[in-house]
Enzyme design. Structure first.
Site, PDB file in Angstrom:
ATOM      1  N   GLU A 143       0.860  -1.198   0.000  1.00 56.00           N
ATOM      2  CA  GLU A 143       0.000   0.000   0.000  1.00 56.00           C
ATOM      3  C   GLU A 143       0.887   1.236   0.000  1.00 56.00           C
ATOM      4  OE1 GLU A 143      -2.248  -0.217   3.638  1.00 56.00           O
ATOM      5  OE2 GLU A 143      -2.784  -2.311   3.266  1.00 56.00           O
ATOM      6  N   LYS A 167       2.347   4.491   1.549  1.00 47.99           N
ATOM      7  CA  LYS A 167       2.425   4.974   2.930  1.00 47.99           C
ATOM      8  C   LYS A 167       2.070   6.459   2.905  1.00 47.99           C
ATOM      9  CE  LYS A 167       5.469   5.103   6.973  1.00 47.99           C
ATOM     10  NZ  LYS A 167       4.968   6.368   7.426  1.00 47.99           N
ATOM     11  N   ASP A 176       1.515  10.141   4.134  1.00 49.83           N
ATOM     12  CA  ASP A 176       2.222  10.960   5.103  1.00 49.83           C
ATOM     13  C   ASP A 176       1.241  11.921   5.762  1.00 49.83           C
ATOM     14  OD1 ASP A 176       4.179  12.023   6.610  1.00 49.83           O
ATOM     15  OD2 ASP A 176       5.126  13.158   4.996  1.00 49.83           O
ATOM     16  N   TYR A 221      -6.954   2.158   6.181  1.00 52.60           N
ATOM     17  CA  TYR A 221      -6.079   1.050   5.795  1.00 52.60           C
ATOM     18  C   TYR A 221      -6.044  -0.106   6.785  1.00 52.60           C
ATOM     19  CZ  TYR A 221      -2.935   4.071   8.525  1.00 52.60           C
ATOM     20  OH  TYR A 221      -2.397   4.875   9.481  1.00 52.60           O
ATOM     21  N   LYS A 236      10.601   2.864   2.997  1.00 56.02           N
ATOM     22  CA  LYS A 236      10.628   4.322   2.824  1.00 56.02           C
ATOM     23  C   LYS A 236      11.126   4.745   1.437  1.00 56.02           C
ATOM     24  CE  LYS A 236      10.484   6.720   6.260  1.00 56.02           C
ATOM     25  NZ  LYS A 236       9.446   7.396   7.031  1.00 56.02           N
ATOM     26  N   CYS A 243      15.692  49.306  -3.907  1.00 56.28           N
ATOM     27  CA  CYS A 243      15.451  48.250  -4.898  1.00 56.28           C
ATOM     28  C   CYS A 243      16.785  47.893  -5.555  1.00 56.28           C
ATOM     29  CB  CYS A 243      14.460  48.747  -5.943  1.00 56.28           C
ATOM     30  SG  CYS A 243      14.357  47.655  -7.369  1.00 56.28           S
ATOM     31  N   CYS A 296      16.497  49.312  -9.445  1.00 58.21           N
ATOM     32  CA  CYS A 296      16.379  50.717  -9.845  1.00 58.21           C
ATOM     33  C   CYS A 296      16.762  51.683  -8.721  1.00 58.21           C
ATOM     34  CB  CYS A 296      14.968  51.017 -10.322  1.00 58.21           C
ATOM     35  SG  CYS A 296      13.774  51.039  -8.981  1.00 58.21           S
ATOM     36  N   CYS A 338       9.141  47.454  -4.283  1.00 55.70           N
ATOM     37  CA  CYS A 338       9.726  48.591  -4.968  1.00 55.70           C
ATOM     38  C   CYS A 338       8.538  49.343  -5.558  1.00 55.70           C
ATOM     39  CB  CYS A 338      10.654  48.102  -6.082  1.00 55.70           C
ATOM     40  SG  CYS A 338      11.016  49.396  -7.272  1.00 55.70           S
ATOM     41  N   CYS A 396      10.382  50.630 -12.805  1.00 57.09           N
ATOM     42  CA  CYS A 396      11.571  49.855 -12.440  1.00 57.09           C
ATOM     43  C   CYS A 396      11.836  48.807 -13.513  1.00 57.09           C
ATOM     44  CB  CYS A 396      11.328  49.180 -11.088  1.00 57.09           C
ATOM     45  SG  CYS A 396      12.580  47.979 -10.654  1.00 57.09           S
TER      46      CYS A 396
HETATM   47  S1  IVH Z   1      -0.654   0.180   8.923  1.00 58.20           S
HETATM   48  C1  IVH Z   1       0.193  -1.889  12.767  1.00 58.20           C
HETATM   49  N1  IVH Z   1      -0.798   1.275   6.551  1.00 58.20           N
HETATM   50  O1  IVH Z   1       2.581   5.114   9.121  1.00 58.20           O
HETATM   51  C2  IVH Z   1       0.027  -1.296  11.441  1.00 58.20           C
HETATM   52  N2  IVH Z   1       0.080   2.563   8.339  1.00 58.20           N
HETATM   53  O2  IVH Z   1       5.232   4.895  10.310  1.00 58.20           O
HETATM   54  C3  IVH Z   1       0.345   0.148  11.400  1.00 58.20           C
HETATM   55  N3  IVH Z   1       0.706   4.849   7.710  1.00 58.20           N
HETATM   56  O3  IVH Z   1       1.516   4.670  12.426  1.00 58.20           O
HETATM   57  C4  IVH Z   1      -0.475   0.911  10.501  1.00 58.20           C
HETATM   58  N4  IVH Z   1       0.113   4.698   5.619  1.00 58.20           N
HETATM   59  O4  IVH Z   1       0.080   6.219  10.858  1.00 58.20           O
HETATM   60  C5  IVH Z   1      -0.433   1.431   7.846  1.00 58.20           C
HETATM   61  N5  IVH Z   1      -1.016   2.136   4.410  1.00 58.20           N
HETATM   62  C6  IVH Z   1      -0.663   2.295   5.683  1.00 58.20           C
HETATM   63  C7  IVH Z   1      -0.134   3.500   6.170  1.00 58.20           C
HETATM   64  C8  IVH Z   1       0.239   3.605   7.514  1.00 58.20           C
HETATM   65  C9  IVH Z   1       0.612   5.482   6.542  1.00 58.20           C
HETATM   66  C10 IVH Z   1       1.238   5.462   8.952  1.00 58.20           C
HETATM   67  C11 IVH Z   1       0.540   5.050  10.232  1.00 58.20           C
HETATM   68  C12 IVH Z   1       1.637   4.414  11.062  1.00 58.20           C
HETATM   69  C13 IVH Z   1       2.864   5.055  10.491  1.00 58.20           C
HETATM   70  C14 IVH Z   1       4.093   4.238  10.773  1.00 58.20           C
END
Ligand code: IVH
Length: 673
Positions: A115, A117, A119, A227, A315, A409, A412, A427, A432
């Site tokens: 999936e 991740k 942010d 998720y 990551k 400025c 000019c 300015c 200018c």
């Molecule tokens: S699963 C026990 N799925 O990333 C399972 N987390 O760095 C933990 N996060 O605390 C959660 N996308 O807040 C899961 N597709 C995803 C996610 C996800 C972002 C976050 C979540 C977690 C943090 C860990």
């Protein structure tokens, strides 16, 4: 009586939630905003007069504020764990090997779910008998904060589940602000002299913890992606992929960018694909999350105190790097604004080489105290311009000085001004050269008069040799004069002059854009030209008249009036009209031929690849017409992210709604449509 009211409340709740879903989840609204508001008000009034009939899942609960005395604690029944990290393919393969070893033997088949991740900020939503009861932040994983009132306002959080569910369900996911919203929010904050948010996660977390409900729009725009399930895995659901399908069936946004991966190779391929698409996503991602698919295998693997052993965060390479500030200079923009810019030792951040970063304004410089010689942390958040996140003060060399924008400025030498209450230093000199160069560039751009051949190098020469000292001089350029310039041969001069000649015949709207009035881009210029039809009535208009136009607020009205009230500007406008030999006002500059000949477009929401002005110019160049409002005569409505009420109207009229990709296809296809 009360039975009838109860029934009416039931109908209203059902209808409003259905329209919420159509609007926000399915992007297919059936009601106009006004009709929606009418239903909403009716429900609200009935509930106010009959509080005992208010339903716990009433859509009216999306309004209301969190308690005044802070947020209550919420104990997570199942801890919200964090994840261990894999930084590269080797780490990922080691994770896979460990999983297979722990599950018995290394030949055992383990399927993963990959999936994105997200942010954002982790949250948990508790539904009892299908109705949202509590929404909480992750907190330390065991105890979070009750932010239900704020979460309810997010349009992507269902107040009740769409299909059957266990008695108590806890849905976990991530709340974030879509990147386009984040960029707009930061722009607005900077304009108000407030500190911008470092990333969409902070902007989302900040919104969730608002106590007084200041920024309802930001809360409404928060995007929740589900998720995981803490409690309430329905019987018959045996894998993570089935959980994701169940969440989608209940009405959550899950995204369609997750995949089942048969082995470590497939995981790595998924990760690379997700990374490649990183900058195309509406939502900020910082990696992928790889989970063992089978829930029985997850249970067998178990968890450590901090993180499960069956999942890992894979990551993306850092979008943050350290580099050194070589210089800080002030750049002068089209409106005379002086922007402090940090010149950086070039550094690759998230796949792009960065050598400059805007420091926005003096307040920002003061807040971060960035100095020449400093080591700074640079970040690219989504597709946003690189930012200086902070200074590594430990590494500051001796004898550095605070940076102040110059009193004069840099171009000019006029004395700069900073009005009270404004974040911007300017300015004030309209002549200018820096402003003039930018204004010329703007005048020649596709969205304005589209003068081919009026490029950067030529503009530099024209301004520096004082051949052009005001915009209108462009229309008085002679062949003889141009031939004397560097890199200007007979052919290029001829082409340039022909293009200038063509530019003299334009529309009122493009003419207005070309003037470079603050806040007047293509859309506003269209509104003005539709309202006034000609330049003279616009010149005579006062603030009140301008503000009466839908889509024109006090800021725009003020900018327009101030612009034309300035004598020099008024003189320029007169001269431009004279030299232009009479503008063909109101004759739309529409190519009569082209793939889109005869088609009318309306643009709504923000597009990813094209600016609105570009989209408009390209449609017009292909023979199409762009209008500001939707009518039965509209052929296509182009919807970007965050479309406005025009989209609802388009659905009402059953018009064809297309996305940006389709628009580009239409623009590029030779065929008739
Ligand atoms: S699963 C026990 N799925 O990333 C399972 N987390 O760095 C933990 N996060 O605390 C959660 N996308 O807040 C899961 N597709 C995803 C996610 C996800 C972002 C976050 C979540 C977690 C943090 C860990």
């Amino acid at each position: 009586m009360s039975d009838r009211i109860r029934r009416r409340i039931d109908v209203l709740c059902r209808e409003l939630e259905r329209h919420n879903r159509l609007y926000y989840l399915e992007d297919a609204p059936e009601l106009s905003d006004a009709d929606y508001d009418r239903l909403f008000r009716e429900l609200h009034e009935l509930e106010a007069t009959h509080p005992e009939l208010r339903r716990p899942d009433s859509p009216a609960l999306r309004v209301g504020a969190p308690p005044d005395d802070g947020f209550a604690e919420v104990h997570h029944q199942v801890p919200m764990l964090s994840l261990d990290n894999a930084m590269n393919n080797e780490d990922m393969r080691a994770f896979d090997e460990r999983i297979r070893r722990e599950l018995g033997d290394e030949e055992v088949a383990v399927t993963y779910v990959g999936e994105p991740k997200l942010d954002g900020a982790g949250v948990e939503l508790i539904y009892e008998r299908g109705v949202l009861r509590v929404g909480a932040t992750r907190g330390d994983g065991r105890v979070g904060e009750d932010v239900t009132a704020n979460l309810r306002k997010s349009a992507s959080i269902p107040l009740s589940l769409k299909t059957d569910s266990p008695a108590r369900v806890s849905v976990r996911g991530e709340v974030t602000l879509p990147i386009a919203r984040f960029v707009r929010l930061n722009r607005a904050r900077l304009a108000r002299g407030q500190e911008p948010f470092a990333n969409p996660r902070n902007a989302a977390a900040g919104a969730l913890r608002q106590l007084h409900d200041h920024d309802v729009h930001r809360l409404r725009a928060l995007e929740f992606r589900a998720y995981a399930l803490g409690e309430g895995v329905p019987t018959g659901v045996t894998t993570q992929s089935e959980i994701l399908e169940q969440l989608a069936a209940w009405g959550f946004h899950v995204g369609d960018d997750w995949e089942i991966c048969a082995d470590a190779d497939a995981v790595i391929a998924f990760h690379e694909k997700t990374l490649a698409g990183r900058n195309d996503r509406a939502i900020e991602t910082d990696g992928t999350v790889i989970k063992v698919d089978r829930l029985d295998q997850q249970a067998e693997l178990g968890s450590l105190s901090r993180s499960p052993r069956w999942a890992i965060a894979f990551k993306f390479p850092a979008q943050r790097e350290h580099t050194i500030v070589e210089d800080i200079f002030a750049s002068v923009g089209r409106t005379g604004a002086l922007t402090p810019v940090a010149k950086l030792q070039p550094i690759r951040v998230g796949g792009v080489t960065v050598s400059n970063a805007s420091l926005h304004n003096q307040d920002e410089v003061d807040r971060k105290d960035v100095r020449v010689g400093d080591t700074v942390v640079i970040q690219r958040a989504g597709d946003v311009i690189p930012q200086v996140v902070n200074v590594v003060t430990k590494k500051r060399p001796k004898r550095t000085r605070r940076f102040r924008l110059p009193k004069r400025c840099p171009v000019c030498q006029s004395e700069t001004v900073r009005l009270e209450g404004e974040a911007v230093t300017r300015c004030p000199n309209l002549d200018c050269p820096a402003q003039l160069k930018n204004n010329l560039r703007h005048l020649g751009s596709r969205a304005a008069l589209d003068v081919e051949g009026l490029g950067e190098k030529l503009i530099d020469q024209l301004v520096e040799q004082r051949l052009v000292v005001r915009l209108s001089d462009v229309f008085a350029l002679s062949e003889k004069l141009l031939l004397e310039l560097e890199r200007m041969g007979a052919k290029s001069v001829e082409n340039l002059l022909a293009s200038i000649e063509r530019a003299k015949h334009t529309t009122l709207s493009r003419f207005l854009v070309a003037l470079g009035i603050q806040h007047v881009g293509g859309t506003v210029a269209d509104l003005l030209s539709e309202r006034f039809g000609d330049l003279d009535p616009l010149l005579a208009a006062d603030r009140e008249l301008l503000e009466a136009i839908e889509g024109v607020g006090p800021t725009i009205a003020e900018a327009v009036v101030t612009f034309f009230a300035d004598e020099r500007n008024a003189a320029e406008v007169t001269r431009l009209r004279e030299l232009g030999g009479g503008w063909e006002i109101q004759t739309p500059r529409v190519a009569s031929e082209g793939p889109l000949a005869g088609k009318t477009f309306v643009l709504t929401g923000s597009l990813a690849d094209l600016t609105r002005a570009e989209a408009k110019a390209r449609i017009q160049d292909s023979g199409g017409k762009v209008t500001a409002s939707v009518s039965k005569k509209t052929d296509y409505v182009v919807a970007g992210t965050d479309p406005g009420s025009k989209l609802a109207k388009a659905r009402e009229f059953k018009l064809e709604v297309i996305d940006e990709a389709r628009l580009i296809e239409l623009l590029e296809s030779p065929a008739e449509h």
